[in-house]
Design a protein around this motif. Structure first.
Motif, mmCIF file in Angstrom:
data_model
loop_
_atom_site.group_PDB
_atom_site.id
_atom_site.type_symbol
_atom_site.label_atom_id
_atom_site.label_comp_id
_atom_site.label_asym_id
_atom_site.label_seq_id
_atom_site.Cartn_x
_atom_site.Cartn_y
_atom_site.Cartn_z
ATOM 1 N N VAL A 158 0.839 -1.203 0.000
ATOM 2 C CA VAL A 158 0.000 0.000 0.000
ATOM 3 C C VAL A 158 0.871 1.248 0.000
ATOM 4 N N ALA A 159 1.939 1.217 0.825
ATOM 5 C CA ALA A 159 2.800 2.392 0.924
ATOM 6 C C ALA A 159 3.518 2.666 -0.393
ATOM 7 N N LEU A 160 4.039 1.624 -1.023
ATOM 8 C CA LEU A 160 4.774 1.810 -2.276
ATOM 9 C C LEU A 160 3.844 2.232 -3.403
ATOM 10 N N ALA A 161 2.639 1.677 -3.412
ATOM 11 C CA ALA A 161 1.680 2.041 -4.452
ATOM 12 C C ALA A 161 1.290 3.504 -4.355
ATOM 13 N N GLY A 162 1.370 4.055 -3.134
ATOM 14 C CA GLY A 162 1.035 5.449 -2.963
ATOM 15 C C GLY A 162 1.970 6.383 -3.700
ATOM 16 N N ASP A 163 3.174 5.899 -3.993
ATOM 17 C CA ASP A 163 4.141 6.716 -4.737
ATOM 18 C C ASP A 163 4.004 6.538 -6.241
ATOM 19 N N ASP B 31 1.508 6.247 -9.873
ATOM 20 C CA ASP B 31 0.242 6.642 -10.484
ATOM 21 C C ASP B 31 -0.649 5.410 -10.593
ATOM 22 N N MET B 32 -1.871 5.538 -10.083
ATOM 23 C CA MET B 32 -2.831 4.441 -10.197
ATOM 24 C C MET B 32 -3.380 4.404 -11.631
ATOM 25 N N PRO B 33 -3.831 3.232 -12.106
ATOM 26 C CA PRO B 33 -3.838 1.937 -11.429
ATOM 27 C C PRO B 33 -2.465 1.256 -11.502
ATOM 28 N N VAL B 34 -2.298 0.191 -10.677
ATOM 29 C CA VAL B 34 -1.053 -0.562 -10.663
ATOM 30 C C VAL B 34 -1.354 -2.046 -10.915
ATOM 31 N N ALA B 35 -0.285 -2.786 -11.221
ATOM 32 C CA ALA B 35 -0.367 -4.243 -11.359
ATOM 33 C C ALA B 35 0.479 -4.861 -10.260
ATOM 34 N N MET B 36 0.016 -5.987 -9.738
ATOM 35 C CA MET B 36 0.734 -6.692 -8.681
ATOM 36 C C MET B 36 0.984 -8.131 -9.130
ATOM 37 N N LYS B 37 2.211 -8.615 -8.869
ATOM 38 C CA LYS B 37 2.576 -9.965 -9.314
ATOM 39 C C LYS B 37 3.352 -10.687 -8.224
ATOM 40 N N LEU B 38 3.179 -11.989 -8.199
ATOM 41 C CA LEU B 38 3.882 -12.844 -7.249
ATOM 42 C C LEU B 38 5.383 -12.828 -7.524
ATOM 43 N N VAL B 39 6.181 -12.816 -6.472
ATOM 44 C CA VAL B 39 7.631 -12.989 -6.583
ATOM 45 C C VAL B 39 7.987 -14.243 -5.784
ATOM 46 N N SER B 40 8.317 -15.303 -6.519
ATOM 47 C CA SER B 40 8.686 -16.576 -5.893
ATOM 48 C C SER B 40 9.678 -17.291 -6.792
ATOM 49 N N GLU C 146 -7.835 -0.625 -0.933
ATOM 50 C CA GLU C 146 -8.577 -1.873 -0.733
ATOM 51 C C GLU C 146 -8.246 -2.886 -1.815
ATOM 52 N N ASP C 147 -8.188 -2.414 -3.075
ATOM 53 C CA ASP C 147 -7.812 -3.318 -4.170
ATOM 54 C C ASP C 147 -6.445 -3.949 -3.922
ATOM 55 N N ILE C 148 -5.508 -3.143 -3.440
ATOM 56 C CA ILE C 148 -4.135 -3.615 -3.257
ATOM 57 C C ILE C 148 -4.072 -4.657 -2.145
ATOM 58 N N ARG C 149 -4.766 -4.406 -1.014
ATOM 59 C CA ARG C 149 -4.727 -5.384 0.076
ATOM 60 C C ARG C 149 -5.371 -6.706 -0.356
ATOM 61 N N ARG C 150 -6.518 -6.619 -1.004
ATOM 62 C CA ARG C 150 -7.184 -7.845 -1.444
ATOM 63 C C ARG C 150 -6.304 -8.609 -2.445
ATOM 64 N N ALA C 151 -5.681 -7.882 -3.354
ATOM 65 C CA ALA C 151 -4.829 -8.530 -4.359
ATOM 66 C C ALA C 151 -3.652 -9.232 -3.691
ATOM 67 N N PHE C 152 -3.048 -8.592 -2.684
ATOM 68 C CA PHE C 152 -1.909 -9.201 -2.006
ATOM 69 C C PHE C 152 -2.318 -10.537 -1.381
ATOM 70 N N GLN D 106 -2.364 -9.847 -10.585
ATOM 71 C CA GLN D 106 -3.571 -9.057 -10.323
ATOM 72 C C GLN D 106 -3.393 -7.700 -10.998
ATOM 73 N N LEU D 107 -4.355 -7.312 -11.816
ATOM 74 C CA LEU D 107 -4.208 -6.127 -12.658
ATOM 75 C C LEU D 107 -5.239 -5.052 -12.304
ATOM 76 N N ASP D 108 -4.948 -3.853 -12.757
ATOM 77 C CA ASP D 108 -5.877 -2.718 -12.682
ATOM 78 C C ASP D 108 -6.337 -2.462 -11.239
ATOM 79 N N LEU D 109 -5.363 -2.364 -10.325
ATOM 80 C CA LEU D 109 -5.664 -2.098 -8.922
ATOM 81 C C LEU D 109 -5.685 -0.578 -8.720
ATOM 82 N N ARG D 110 -6.824 -0.056 -8.185
ATOM 83 C CA ARG D 110 -7.043 1.395 -8.215
ATOM 84 C C ARG D 110 -7.020 2.082 -6.842
ATOM 85 N N ASN D 111 -7.022 1.296 -5.764
ATOM 86 C CA ASN D 111 -7.039 1.934 -4.452
ATOM 87 C C ASN D 111 -6.448 0.998 -3.413
#
Length: 893
Positions: free
Chosen positions: A514-519, A521-530, A550-556, A543-548
């Protein structure tokens, strides 16, 4: 290699009188075939064989036979080879089977054979082979009976059974051969050696290969790329069903199977590949008997409508049509044919066509410049005897500008006619489809030559690469004992080589995400690192097109849960965050995979999650230039879309070419990269951006980012040989190896020459440089040719080529021929001396022993240069020429 194809004497070791034995067949074929040299039986258990004195050992034979055929049990062969070395025999053909094809014991015997010959200079064909045939010398050094007709077709085969099949078919089709070689296990002599040798034999017009595997791919590619420019090479590669990517960890690994890589290698070498033995026969017959077509314009003459349609349909399979008929041709055909003829091509001359009608139409087509080939189809009918038509056509096509071939359809009724055509060197095919495909293989070779002669455009700017950054990233991973780079690390590698990527950061918790996404421009994409899950989408890890928030926490939490469900043992490092690029116009894939035979192989194609399903890809071998990159792109179905479609803006194709060139340099510089998947590369408003990447690395023996690039099968541009220098007259020079992109500069250099300078260099009057000649000078194989140019830079930074010098090595690498060309405005300034000296120093480093060149007697500049550099100068056989020679073993340069 000459001792295998024109030996003055041959020892047959294992010769005997036992009917049905290989030893008896070998000596019988030599004698009955009319071989004019000396045949020496060697068998300790016989005093004579076939009336000839038999020796206990080859060491007893004086003088030593030039070649030996060995047909004894494989276990005895190492000692026999030692005896051949002691006797001074130059070439050995080992017929005996039972080597590495039978397992470890046989492989050990082959190692003993190699050890026995090591350092002697002796060449070995086999083991497990049939031998060689050279009809022009009445040499049948095989156990296959009979002597094929003399011809211009050379055959190299790994399979004895295929050899026998080709020989049997050739007798029926009246096909002749210049050389016939069964090479077996390729303990020593391999495809590369023979292609080099046959490429330099003027009696060979085409080379056929039956291949199961390669032992030295780099030597093969070097030889094939050189020879395919001057004569066609056609290959039937067996083993298509083998899969070379069983444990692939990327899309590229799964998509670049072994057979597809062979396809890419053959295309890069200008080789025509056929899929079956029948096609090999068909293609060989046409290559051996007919001239090559200049293009695809095929005239189809038929006395049956249906067969003509079959021929046209086969052309359509390849996106072609029969050649259109001009108004002039239509009018002339209208005068010859009945009113109800087809009025088009195929030219249907109707079922009641007479001999005269066939002849008249063929004469018209032969006289026209509108056709690149002529196919004559005949279906038997009661009014006209097929053999009469064949005899008339045979007389007509003795001199032909374009290939003329036939499809005589039927069985016993046409047998005599087919024989007449075969005797007249008119290839015949059972069906129109086979005839058309054979013609199109010839067309493919013509296109290969055109592509090999094209000069690649230069990139608009010099490319910069941060090699140190990549080196650090790779070796940090090795220290951490991981072979799969994370997405972030992979993108750092790509960015270091100028490949555009979107900014990506790592978050190890939902709060950090959440903190990094705040820096950003929305929307962002989130991907697994393993490191344990390479295909993230399979685990719900994208997980794509995350706009806020709540979206980011749920995607994580969804990503973590999905990864644990997919692989409970997987290590989860965190997630990556990056700007989400919405509404991309295209998705493409770039990548590479290291093949066991050919080293790094590059891939370009349609990307996204359906990449493997779409299977729209093209493979290529590094090094790439812009032209080769564009050819890769042109081989995909997505390229027409990338060029612009309806309201979608076109992709910047020049930038995609540049991406492939940059990717090529990356795998050249870092052999540790064994798999790389850049998927997708999103293209929006024409601009490409890599939004996901995976790189797998493997530790090599030390860091092999060395000067020889031994992990590649095509030697790349040797940048380390570039240098700045001054002539003796203090003229500044930039001396570097020649590049394919130098073609325009070379033309300017040629245009600066006077007719006298041109004559001194080319030994003839040359007014312009054809594309083929230009390619010959600028597109060199850095493994076998040393070629340097001298450049200066004017105040505006425009390059100007002042001269060029090269040494073309012979296949054994021991001898080479030099040449020097300096523009007239810059002669006498010491440029030639600097260039030739650079070439000689490199030749000496490579172990070349003798360098020579022919110089016209009136070319005082070159004679003086030769004296200055220590060449021995002697008058040649022609009093108007001198031969300059330098021994690099003793020369002090």
């Amino acid at each position: 290699m000459e001792q295998f194809f024109d030996p003055k004497s041959i020892a047959v070791i294992g010769a005997n009188d036992r009917q049905g034995s290989i030893g008896a067949a070998l000596i019988d074929n030599l004698i009955l075939g009319g071989y004019g040299g000396t045949v020496v039986p060697v068998n300790p258990n016989h005093e004579t064989v076939r009336g000839l004195k038999s020796y206990r050992s080859i060491t007893e034979v004086e003088p030593a036979p030039e070649m030996a055929l060995i047909a004894t049990p494989i276990a005895t062969v190492p000692e026999i080879v030692r005896q051949c070395v002691r006797a001074g025999t130059q070439g050995v053909i080992i017929i005996s089977a039972g080597g590495k094809e039978l397992g470890e014991e046989g492989a050990f015997i082959e190692e003993q054979i190699q050890g026995a010959a090591e350092g002697s200079g002796m060449r070995i064909i086999g083991p497990n082979c049939m031998g060689v045939i050279r009809p022009a010398k009445n040499l049948n050094a095989t156990f296959a009976g009979g002597m094929p007709a003399k011809g211009s077709l050379a055959v190299i085969s790994q399979s004895g059974a295929i050899c026998a099949a080709i020989l049997d078919r050739a007798a029926v089709e009246n096909m002749g051969f210049s050389h016939f070689v069964s090479i077996g296990s390729m303990l020593d002599v391999d495809f590369g050696d023979l292609i080099d040798y046959l490429g330099n034999d003027g009696s060979v017009k085409a080379i056929l290969l039956y291949m199961e595997n390669l032992t030295n791919p780099r030597k093969f590619m070097s030889a094939a790329r050189a020879v395919s420019r001057i004569k066609p090479i056609i290959v039937l590669k067996a083993g298509k069903s083998r899969v070379g990517a069983r444990a692939a960890s990327t899309h590229i690994g799964a998509m670049a199977g072994e057979d597809a890589v062979y396809d890419a290698a053959f295309k890069r070498a200008g080789i025509v590949r056929v899929p079956s033995l029948a096609r090999l026969f068909d293609c060989a017959e046409l290559m051996a008997k007919q001239p090559r077509p200049a293009g695809t314009r095929l005239a189809i003459i038929t006395n049956g409508g249906g067969p003509g349609v079959m021929a046209a349909d086969t052309l359509a399979e390849y996106g072609l049509e029969p050649a259109p008929l001009s108004d002039e041709i239509m009018a002339k055909l209208g005068e010859i044919l009945p009113p109800y003829w087809s009025r088009g091509n195929p030219i249907d001359i109707l079922g009641n066509a007479t001999v005269e009608r066939f002849v008249s139409v063929l004469e018209l087509c032969l006289a026209s410049r509108e056709f690149d080939g002529i196919l004559i189809i005949m279906v038997p009918q009661d009014l006209t005897a097929p053999e009469d038509v064949a005899a008339a056509l045979a007389k007509l096509v003795r001199r032909k500008r374009v290939p003329v071939f036939a499809s005589w359809m039927g069985g016993q009724r046409i047998a005599e006619a087919v024989d007449i055509l075969n005797q007249a060197d008119i290839p015949t095919y059972e069906t129109p489809e086979r005839a058309v495909r054979a013609f199109l293989y010839m067309v493919e070779y013509t296109r290969n030559l055109e592509l090999l002669s094209q000069a690649p455009p230069k990139l608009p700017t010099e490319l910069y690469f941060n090699r140190d950054q990549v080196f650090r990233t790779i070796y940090e991973c090795f220290e951490q004992e991981t072979e799969m780079l994370s997405e972030i690390q992979s993108k750092e590698v790509l960015a270091a080589y100028g490949i555009p990527v979107n900014p990506t950061v790592l978050a190890v918790s939902a709060d950090e995400a959440v903190a990094l996404a705040g820096d950003m421009d929305m929307p962002v994409a989130m991907k697994l690192v393993s490191p344990d899950i390479s295909h993230k989408s399979d685990a719900g890890g994208v997980q794509l097109d995350l706009r806020n928030e709540e979206d980011i926490r749920r995607a994580f939490h969804r990503i973590v849960a999905g990864a644990r469900a997919h692989n409970p043992e997987a290590r989860i490092v965190g997630v990556s965050l990056q700007p989400f690029i919405a509404g991309a116009d295209f998705e493409v894939l770039l990548g590479s995979k290291t093949d066991d035979n050919f080293g790094p192989v590059l891939c370009f194609g349609s990307g996204g999650v359906f990449a493997e399903l779409l299977d729209d890809k093209a493979l290529g071998l590094p090094p790439l230039n812009r032209l080769l990159a564009r050819r890769m792109m042109e081989a995909t179905r997505i390229l027409p879309l990338l060029a612009g479609n309806r309201n979608t803006p076109p992709a910047d194709l020049d930038k995609l070419e540049e991406l492939l060139v940059r990717l090529s340099q990356l795998v050249i510089d870092f052999p540790e990269i064994v798999e790389m998947d850049i998927n997708p590369v999103l293209i929006k408003n024409g601009e490409p951006c890599a939004v996901d990447a995976r790189i797998r690395i493997h530790r090599t023996e030390g860091h092999t980012n060395n000067l020889n690039n031994l992990h590649l099968v095509i030697s790349p541009y040797p940048q380390h040989l570039e240098r700045h220098d001054l002539t003796d007259m203090q003229m500044p020079l930039f001396i570097r190896p020649i590049k394919p992109e130098d073609a325009p500069l070379f033309v300017e250099l040629f245009n600066s020459l006077t007719p006298t300078s041109i004559y001194y260099r080319f030994f003839s009057v040359v007014k312009t440089l054809s594309p083929e000649i230009l390619a010959r000078f600028t597109q060199v194989d850095y493994d076998r040719e040393i070629s340097f140019v001298a450049l200066d830079d004017d105040e505006e930074g425009t390059e100007r080529m002042l001269g060029v010098a090269n040494i073309v090595g012979e296949p054994d690498g021991r001898r080479g021929e030099f040449s020097v060309l300096i523009g007239d405005p810059w002669q006498g300034k010491g440029i030639g001396a600097k260039l030739l000296l650079q070439c000689l120093e490199i030749a000496q480093e490579r172990g070349m022993e003798i360098v020579w060149g022919t110089v016209l007697a009136e070319n005082r500049y070159m004679i003086a240069l030769g004296k200055k550099l220590g060449f021995t100068i002697k008058q040649g056989e022609d009093p108007s020429e001198y031969k300059l020679t330098i021994d690099l073993k003793t020369a002090k340069l």
